[in-house]
Design an enzyme around this catalytic site. Structure first.
Site, short mmCIF file in Angstrom:
data_model
loop_
_atom_site.label_atom_id
_atom_site.label_comp_id
_atom_site.label_asym_id
_atom_site.label_seq_id
_atom_site.Cartn_x
_atom_site.Cartn_y
_atom_site.Cartn_z
CG ASP A 114 60.83 33.59 32.51
OD1 ASP A 114 60.54 32.36 32.29
OD2 ASP A 114 61.54 34.55 32.10
CG ASN A 141 60.16 29.59 29.51
OD1 ASN A 141 59.79 30.58 30.12
ND2 ASN A 141 59.07 29.00 28.52
CG ASP A 154 58.54 33.22 28.48
OD1 ASP A 154 58.83 33.23 29.75
OD2 ASP A 154 57.36 32.65 28.30
CG ASP A 212 57.98 29.15 33.76
OD1 ASP A 212 58.52 28.69 34.74
OD2 ASP A 212 58.58 29.76 32.85
CG ASP A 216 42.70 32.69 42.66
OD1 ASP A 216 41.40 32.98 42.74
OD2 ASP A 216 43.79 33.09 42.97
CG ASP A 242 38.17 36.19 41.96
OD1 ASP A 242 39.21 36.71 42.30
OD2 ASP A 242 37.57 36.61 41.02
CD GLU A 291 38.79 38.89 46.22
OE1 GLU A 291 39.43 39.85 46.13
OE2 GLU A 291 38.20 38.51 45.39
CG HIS A 313 46.66 39.14 43.48
ND1 HIS A 313 46.01 38.51 44.38
CD2 HIS A 313 45.48 39.31 42.36
CE1 HIS A 313 44.48 38.23 44.04
NE2 HIS A 313 44.35 38.61 42.86
CG ASP A 314 43.61 42.14 43.84
OD1 ASP A 314 44.13 41.97 42.60
OD2 ASP A 314 42.58 41.33 44.29
O1 TEU Z 1 39.44 41.01 43.26
C1 TEU Z 1 38.09 41.12 43.54
C2 TEU Z 1 38.06 42.79 43.78
O2 TEU Z 1 37.21 43.09 44.57
C3 TEU Z 1 39.05 43.52 43.20
O3 TEU Z 1 38.18 44.53 42.60
C4 TEU Z 1 39.75 44.18 44.37
O4 TEU Z 1 38.81 45.07 45.13
C5 TEU Z 1 40.52 45.21 43.36
O5 TEU Z 1 41.36 44.35 42.83
C6 TEU Z 1 41.46 45.81 44.45
O6 TEU Z 1 42.33 47.03 43.62
C7 TEU Z 1 39.52 39.48 42.64
C8 TEU Z 1 40.80 39.57 42.08
O7 TEU Z 1 41.68 39.28 43.44
C9 TEU Z 1 41.23 40.24 41.27
O8 TEU Z 1 42.74 40.15 41.12
C10 TEU Z 1 40.72 39.95 40.22
O9 TEU Z 1 41.03 41.16 39.08
C11 TEU Z 1 39.16 40.38 40.45
O10 TEU Z 1 38.52 39.51 41.36
C12 TEU Z 1 38.33 39.80 39.09
O11 TEU Z 1 38.60 38.53 38.96
CA CA Z 2 58.37 31.59 31.33
#
Ligand code: TEU
Ligand code: CA
Length: 538
Positions: free
Chosen positions: A21, A23, A25, A29, A98, A193, A247, A317-318
């Site tokens: 981050d 700035n 907040d 970013d 993405d 995605d 993905e 990130h998931d």
């Molecule tokens: O994720 C697709 C997806 O299949 C997700 O439902 C995944 O199985 C789940 O997040 C696992 O817990 C993509 C992105 O990576 C995710 O961050 C998004 O929320 C999703 O598409 C919708 O765009």
């Molecule tokens: Ca920021």
């Protein structure tokens, strides 16, 4: 095997909201990413993939886009974005964005116009006068009523993420123009995605009875998918020096090959999820005890069976953090480095998720209110509705919530882990005083050092990138060992994926040159807990 920069490069995924981050907040970013380019250089990565930074109401942290050609105020401005592309390139790092084109935000002007049945936008989305029984990936129903239009629209994810109608040529035209806009700005590729579910049966029949994803037979393996991907490739991607990684959900080596086999001219590689089910029954909320063989089996399978280029990843990130899911906190350094050894010496393009290289762990939150993720809250509600107890739901969430991966990057042991001087949008992991970049840089024998070594080895040895893969003693449940072969070279990976000291066979390769190890002292035929070794025979 054809050579390519995107096969030789190591990718680092940044989740901008949680990286740095600039700035103060509380939200990471674009300027924050620029500030950390020296760190990326030090690590040695070649390509950065940014999770979405487009304009968005942030119902799903940017995966709900309301303007594809603008930047969210949370992250900065279009000028900041141009500056980031320029500075990354100056540092010799490629930038991948993405591409979320299965759906938009419901605040996207296309959806607003579609709701109003405005001209060419009438069929930009999937509409039905009667509700269908399909279910959403986030739990709950996938068809929601629009008061304005008096009809139901399809959203395979959150309510605020209506699915685009890919059968509509104008939709495809608009998307192609948008992709060109970014490629012309200098972007080097896209992570696409949920790309394998963009094509749907446009009659939207009700789905067969199923516990999850009712209706999915109407969009999984839809033949039009290939028509649309070929069109994107032909009209856009093939005209630039860029790459695509899709993905792809519910895919196997055969259906994946239909997407990534180079002759098909669709995508360059895909993320598959088989190994992410090593500690669950495919639906991640149905957890089961982790067994190393359940990670080895799918990984080996994809190495052996995919006719095309693989991706190599343990986190994104998931997903919950890999040490917390597949490692062992009693052998923290060893199990983190073992996991890295297993995955990154295979064939494919490596992806490292921010924080993985310093051994970040799951969040360890105790209260539901500490979680921000829409999926987590939806699932909690759904679970309670189906009479799971609060404790049972919290146990699942603690292991599997996507917020485990989204806690702010831990830069140092100062306030808010050096991520920001204000309170971050999501609470910092309580272990930041120990687990952070600065400690990793200052101490010896750290996870970060080990990652740097792997990256350098991949750069210096083509065999790690392109070599053929072969399992050694596949059936052994504790040993994960494999051989790579390339021209006249051989490389061996030997890992003790267990907390026990074990005696191993007198493998021939044990007298070859050791190029990587996660214990300083090594006894040839005895392997310590989570010991990992890599041998090279020239
Ligand atoms: O994720 C697709 C997806 O299949 C997700 O439902 C995944 O199985 C789940 O997040 C696992 O817990 C993509 C992105 O990576 C995710 O961050 C998004 O929320 C999703 O598409 C919708 O765009
Ligand atoms: Ca920021």
């Amino acid at each position: 095997m054809e050579k390519a920069w995107y096969k030789e490069g190591v990718v680092y995924q940044i989740y901008p909201r949680s990286f740095f981050d600039s700035n103060n907040d509380g939200i990471g970013d674009l300027k924050g990413i620029v500030a950390k380019i020296p760190y990326l250089k030090e690590l040695g990565v070649d390509i950065v993939w940014l999770s979405p930074v487009y304009k968005s109401p942030m119902e799903d942290n940017g995966y709900d886009i309301s303007d594809y050609q603008d930047i969210s105020k949370d992250f900065g401005t279009m000028d900041d974005m141009k500056d980031l592309i320029f500075k990354m390139h100056e540092a010799g790092i490629k930038l991948v964005m993405d591409l979320v084109i299965n759906h938009t935000s419901k605040e996207h002007p296309w959806f607003i116009k579609s709701e109003n049945k405005d001209g060419k936008y009438v069929d930009y989305y999937h509409w039905e006068p009667k509700k269908r029984n399909w279910s959403s990936f986030f739990g709950g129903e996938a068809w929601t009523f629009s008061e304005k239009r008096g009809e139901y629209y399809l959203h395979l994810f959150a309510k605020g993420q209506p699915d685009l109608n890919w059968d509509n040529e104008n939709v495809r035209q608009d998307i192609k123009e948008m992709i060109k806009f970014w490629l012309d700005l200098g972007v080097d590729g896209f992570r696409c995605d949920v790309i394998n579910i963009i094509a749907k049966n446009n009659n939207h029949p009700n789905g067969k009875f199923k516990l999850i994803l009712k209706g999915s037979e109407h969009y999984f393996d839809n033949p039009n998918l290939h028509v649309y991907l070929k069109e994107l490739y032909e009209d856009v991607f093939s005209k630039y020096d860029c790459f695509t990684v899709g993905e792809t959900v519910f895919i196997n080596p055969k259906t994946a090959a239909d997407l990534v086999n180079p002759e098909r001219k669709e995508l360059n590689m895909v993320f598959q999820f088989d190994h992410m089910a090593a500690d669950n029954h495919v639906v991640k909320w149905f957890i089961k005890k982790f067994k190393p063989f359940n990670l080895k089996k799918p990984l080996s399978k994809w190495q052996k069976e995919l006719n095309g280029w693989n991706t190599l990843y343990l986190e994104n990130h998931d997903q919950g953090r890999s040490i917390s899911r597949f490692g062992n906190m009693d052998y923290y350094y060893q199990s983190a480095t073992l996991l890295a050894t297993i995955i990154y010496f295979q064939q494919g393009t490596p992806f490292i998720y921010q924080g993985q290289e310093i051994g970040m762990t799951n969040a360890h939150y105790t209260e539901l209110s500490q979680y921000q993720d829409i999926e987590t809250h939806n699932i909690y509600k759904l679970g309670r509705k189906f009479l799971f107890s609060h404790n049972s739901m919290m146990k699942r969430i603690k292991l599997m919530s996507r917020d485990n991966a989204r806690t702010p990057m831990q830069w140092n042991d100062q306030i808010h882990a050096g991520f920001s001087r204000s309170r971050p949008w999501l609470e910092v992991n309580g272990n930041y005083k120990i687990v952070n970049v600065k400690n990793n840089q200052e101490q010896t024998k750290t996870i970060l050092d080990y990652y740097k070594k792997i990256i350098k080895l991949r750069h210096d040895n083509e065999i790690i990138v392109y070599g053929d893969y072969e399992d050694i003693d596949y059936k052994n449940k504790r040993i994960y060992a494999y051989k790579r072969t390339y021209n006249k070279q051989e490389l061996y990976v030997l890992c003790n994926f267990s907390p026990n000291v074990i005696r191993i066979k007198k493998y021939d390769f044990l007298n070859q040159k050791l190029i990587l190890q996660n214990y300083s002292e090594i006894t040839s035929e005895i392997m310590k807990p989570y010991e990992a070794r890599v041998y090279l025979k020239k």
